[in-house]
Design an enzyme around this catalytic site. Structure first.
Site, PDB file in Angstrom:
ATOM      1  N   TYR A 118      -7.803  -3.764  -1.957  1.00 19.76           N
ATOM      2  CA  TYR A 118      -7.739  -2.713  -0.951  1.00 19.76           C
ATOM      3  C   TYR A 118      -9.103  -2.675  -0.275  1.00 19.76           C
ATOM      4  CZ  TYR A 118      -7.419   1.977   1.084  1.00 19.76           C
ATOM      5  OH  TYR A 118      -7.430   3.050   1.936  1.00 19.76           O
TER       6      TYR A 118
ATOM      7  N   ASN B 245      -7.127  -4.012   5.964  1.00 20.85           N
ATOM      8  CA  ASN B 245      -7.675  -3.038   6.916  1.00 20.85           C
ATOM      9  C   ASN B 245      -8.238  -3.678   8.183  1.00 20.85           C
ATOM     10  OD1 ASN B 245      -7.414  -0.193   6.583  1.00 20.85           O
ATOM     11  ND2 ASN B 245      -8.541  -0.340   4.650  1.00 20.85           N
TER      12      ASN B 245
ATOM     13  N   ASN C  90       0.878  -1.169   0.000  1.00 20.78           N
ATOM     14  CA  ASN C  90       0.000   0.000   0.000  1.00 20.78           C
ATOM     15  C   ASN C  90       0.912   1.215   0.000  1.00 20.78           C
ATOM     16  OD1 ASN C  90      -1.457   2.323   0.876  1.00 20.78           O
ATOM     17  ND2 ASN C  90      -3.047   1.040   1.753  1.00 20.78           N
TER      18      ASN C  90
ATOM     19  N   ASP D 160       3.138   5.022   4.675  1.00 24.92           N
ATOM     20  CA  ASP D 160       2.856   4.658   6.065  1.00 24.92           C
ATOM     21  C   ASP D 160       2.689   3.148   6.215  1.00 24.92           C
ATOM     22  OD1 ASP D 160       0.500   4.727   4.605  1.00 24.92           O
ATOM     23  OD2 ASP D 160      -0.690   5.711   6.164  1.00 24.92           O
TER      24      ASP D 160
ATOM     25  N   GLU E 190      -3.897   1.708  -2.965  1.00 26.30           N
ATOM     26  CA  GLU E 190      -3.941   3.158  -2.749  1.00 26.30           C
ATOM     27  C   GLU E 190      -2.973   3.897  -3.679  1.00 26.30           C
ATOM     28  OE1 GLU E 190      -5.368   5.449   0.881  1.00 26.30           O
ATOM     29  OE2 GLU E 190      -4.058   3.946   1.759  1.00 26.30           O
TER      30      GLU E 190
ATOM     31  N   ASP F 230      -4.003  -4.634   1.406  1.00 26.37           N
ATOM     32  CA  ASP F 230      -4.354  -3.971   2.658  1.00 26.37           C
ATOM     33  C   ASP F 230      -5.775  -4.397   3.007  1.00 26.37           C
ATOM     34  OD1 ASP F 230      -5.052  -2.303   4.711  1.00 26.37           O
ATOM     35  OD2 ASP F 230      -4.644  -0.433   3.650  1.00 26.37           O
TER      36      ASP F 230
END
Length: 252
Positions: free
Chosen positions: A105, A146, A7, A241, A35, A144
């Site tokens: 994602y 999440n 990501n 990040d 992303e 990702d």
């Protein structure tokens, strides 16, 4: 076969922070992004003729988006779960000879959990999609997701209980997915490894102190799990990040 997932939280920004150096160093057979946060024509990556590039752009500018760069030519490529169903550019599926490969994602429930109901409904549809593919041939899914699945997957689990990405409902959806015939490649090899994270808040000194979350995954159909040679977290790689994660499967 070596697979990389990252990501990048804005590819144009990440390119300015060493993305291409890591891409070349990783020498992946399949390299995928989440992303990307761009539209068609906003970037041109010189990755070499050996890589085919596949992009799924969100309709909303500067938002979401996924990409896959592969040395192995796929038999087919699909965007989203259903045709014209997915305006946020979250899923790309590549069909190869021996398996399906999906980068995803997963929608964020948002800090105030205002999107939690949508997230849970999306999880059900996505799981059904993976199970449908798995009936045809094995599946590799990465990205990702999440969610920090277990307490070991984030540093401050007590303080984050009930927060976005660590609600009981999101964690239960991951448990259900894994129970549907999939393995978390990292935990398959390293069931007890702590302090292994893939995302850190941008607050000062958080990453330096490794106060993170493991929310990026490679999941594989259970029958592929014995072929997992390595599942690595490249936490030293900056530029986002999130950090990249790597899966290596032994050649048959």
């Amino acid at each position: 076969m070596r697979f990389i997932s990252w990501n990048v939280n804005g590819l144009r920004s990440c390119v300015g922070k060493g993305f291409l150096d890591y891409f070349k160093e990783s020498d992946a057979d399949v390299f995928c992004l989440q992303e990307t946060k761009l539209q068609e024509g906003q970037i041109e990556l010189a990755l070499g003729e050996e890589y085919s590039q596949y992009w799924n752009y969100a309709q909303k500018k500067g938002y979401s988006g996924t990409a896959v760069f592969t040395r192995v030519k796929p038999l087919s490529v699909r965007y989203g779960i259903e045709d014209d169903e997915e305006p946020e550019g979250r899923i790309i599926t590549l069909e190869f000879d021996r398996y399906y490969f999906i980068t995803v994602y997963t929608p964020n429930a948002k800090r105030d959990l205002s999107r939690l109901d949508y997230r849970l409904e999306w999880e059900d549809r996505f799981r059904a999609y993976l199970k449908q593919l798995d009936e045809l041939k094995p599946v590799i899914v990465c990205g990702d997701l999440n969610v920090a699945h277990q307490e070991i997957d984030l540093k401050n689990w007590r303080g984050n209980r009930g927060n976005s990405g660590f609600t009981d409902q999101e964690r239960e959806k991951m448990t259900t997915l894994l129970g549907s015939g999939f393995a978390d490649s990292f935990r398959y090899l390293y069931p007890d490894r702590a302090d292994a994270y893939t995302w850190w808040s941008n607050m000062p000194k958080v990453r330096e102190r490794n106060v993170g979350w493991r929310i990026d995954y490679f999941l594989v159909s259970s029958r592929l799990a014995p072929s997992i040679a390595e599942a690595r977290i490249d936490a030293h790689v900056l530029g986002s990040d999130h950090c990249p994660i790597c899966l290596e499967l032994a050649d048959e």
